[in-house]
Write a protein that holds these residues in place. Sequence first.
Motif, short mmCIF file in Angstrom:
data_model
loop_
_atom_site.label_atom_id
_atom_site.label_comp_id
_atom_site.label_asym_id
_atom_site.label_seq_id
_atom_site.Cartn_x
_atom_site.Cartn_y
_atom_site.Cartn_z
N ALA A 301 30.34 18.88 39.73
CA ALA A 301 28.96 18.52 39.39
C ALA A 301 28.18 19.76 38.95
N GLY A 302 27.14 19.53 38.15
CA GLY A 302 26.20 20.60 37.78
C GLY A 302 26.88 21.79 37.15
N THR A 303 26.49 22.96 37.62
CA THR A 303 27.03 24.20 37.06
C THR A 303 28.54 24.29 37.27
N SER A 304 29.03 23.77 38.38
CA SER A 304 30.47 23.82 38.63
C SER A 304 31.23 23.04 37.55
N SER A 349 29.45 24.82 47.08
CA SER A 349 29.15 24.54 48.49
C SER A 349 30.32 23.88 49.21
N GLY A 350 31.13 23.15 48.46
CA GLY A 350 32.20 22.37 49.09
C GLY A 350 31.66 21.15 49.80
N THR A 352 29.21 18.86 48.08
CA THR A 352 28.54 17.91 47.18
C THR A 352 29.09 16.51 47.38
N VAL A 398 18.94 28.27 44.34
CA VAL A 398 19.33 26.92 43.92
C VAL A 398 20.08 26.97 42.59
N GLN A 407 33.81 31.00 39.57
CA GLN A 407 34.64 29.82 39.34
C GLN A 407 35.48 30.00 38.08
N LYS A 602 19.93 23.07 46.68
CA LYS A 602 21.16 23.80 46.40
C LYS A 602 22.38 22.91 46.56
#
Length: 607
Positions: A301-304, A349-350, A352, A398, A407, A602
């Motif tokens: 999700a998101g930036t990941s 974060s692991g 989400t 955040v 990553q 975050k």
Amino acid sequence: MCGIAGYFGEKENTDKVLISILEKLEYRGYDSAGIAIKQGKKIVFEKATGELKNLKEKLKGVEFEKGGLGIAHTRWATHGKPSVTNAHPHRQGRVYLVHNGIIENYKEIESFLKKRGYKFSTDTDTEKVAALFDYNLKQEKDSQKAFEKTLKALRGAFAIVAFVEDENQLFLARLSSPLVVGVSEKDFYIASDALALSNFSKRVIYLDDFDYALVGGFGFRHFSFKDGKQKTSKIEDFDESLTSAEKGNFDSFMLKEIYEQPDSIYSSIAGRIKNGRAVLGGLKDVEKELESAKEIHFVAAGTSFNATLAVKDLFESLGVPVFNLLASEAKYSKARVREGTVAFFISQSGETADTKEALKKYKEAGALCLGITNTVASSIARETHAGVYNHAGPEISVASTKAFSSQIAVLILIYAKIKELKLGLERKDKTLLKELQILPDILKKEIKKIDKKAKEIAKALKKANSMYTLARAGELALAFESALKIKEISYIHAEGYPSGELKHGPIALIEKDFPVLMFFGNELYEKTFSNAQEVKARGAYLISVLDKTHKDAKKISDRYFELNYIKSKANIILQSLPLQLLAYHLAKEKGLNVDKPRNLAKSVTVE
Ligand code: G6P
């Protein structure tokens, strides 16, 4: 979302412990906060909207003794708007309770309890849980039984900490939302993540799904609410390196984390490249499956998610289909997982919720599930079959920056490992690994210059309310990541697009001074240059990220970041510095809170 804090003990000032934990959890949400402390018979119960400082203000002048017990909460609203009433803790009857997650069957619980005389004053699901616990306390003589019965009746995701007004113990539970207990002799510190406990204890117990626990003068008692059986707790040492989560000389965590990237990339790859090969201990046991992988899925999700797009072309060169899936969509995907599907779940974060949910589906379908997370012992790290840690250090802001680059670095290492297993390494792969190794030094050299440029450009753009961020193929991830970063923290509408698609719609918006941020790659330079000419011809204000050899692009740009590109995919990390720093300076120019953008958190631990 939301952050939970708890304390039971003798030696500390309960209010100070709880506030200190909440301060470290504010990244999980900050629309309101609350606290409930019990010392002897006295209970102090306060809540406030907005940031934590408002709650601290309300507590000024309240006298506290040492020891006792307490719970506290920093909230990111899901059920019900941010308000004092909706802030946690929630009180019903004898119960005070804080909660992180979502209770799916709260309506049923509400109507069950309304029929039994309960009245509700908030819009939250949590208040119903507090009431159900209170109701069960009346039915069962034993409060432990009442708590277990309450947990069994809940559907959804939760981390819960509660106390009963006339008892000296805390009740804890976890299902799909993290909860950690720091232990120090007779004192117990509770938080949504271990990092928040770093001031108090380095010995921690992680609660697993379906665990509940009682904390009191008797110590720590650990149970499962699946079968009601007592469990043996495992006390783990918590990684010291995580305690560096301070801003230092920087004005924000975001800027600090951008500047940390030379070091965080270094730690992500340290010891993982030997004799020109990638060495990944975490994947050792699944090398056979990687060698025979028939399909690669990236779920995030998101930036990941954007980090996975950055390496799509690299993984496609392995000769297998590569799918990049947004976790919030992947969990509903009807596509079949085939034999030989290897799925990577990428999450800073692991925790989400969408990514965790998709992981569950992939696991059930029989895929090999591998985690890439920055958080040791996080849910995704624990629930995947194997994986690789980012080792980027804690990311507090955040807006994700150093997690993104680490990553990509880790994904490059994973690519090299699979390439070696499947096809053998070629010279270009060895160059890629070498360039990854020298990247920290390159970033260190370039970062200040880029920062200065970003500041100038942000001044020129601060009045903008809409812009495009464009790129092609290998650089496309940068277009999406810039748009995300700019939106998140500067609230300027930014839309990331493949520049080849311009003429199919977006070009309609280009008029005089419309800002366009364009990423030039070496590979499709000419094609990107044509797109740049197209927008310039219509009056766009062109800001380019380019290499010193891209002379024509430089000529037609209104502003540019001129970099010394390196040849391999590792270059994408260098190219991401301008977008991170531009977003940062845009937010600063507008006087915004860079680390705490509105409406965001975050870690999105609710679906
Ligand atoms: C939130 C954060 C983003 C992050 C995304 C995924 O939206 O604001 O910065 O990229 O969650 O988080 P994860 O921890 O799974 O990488």
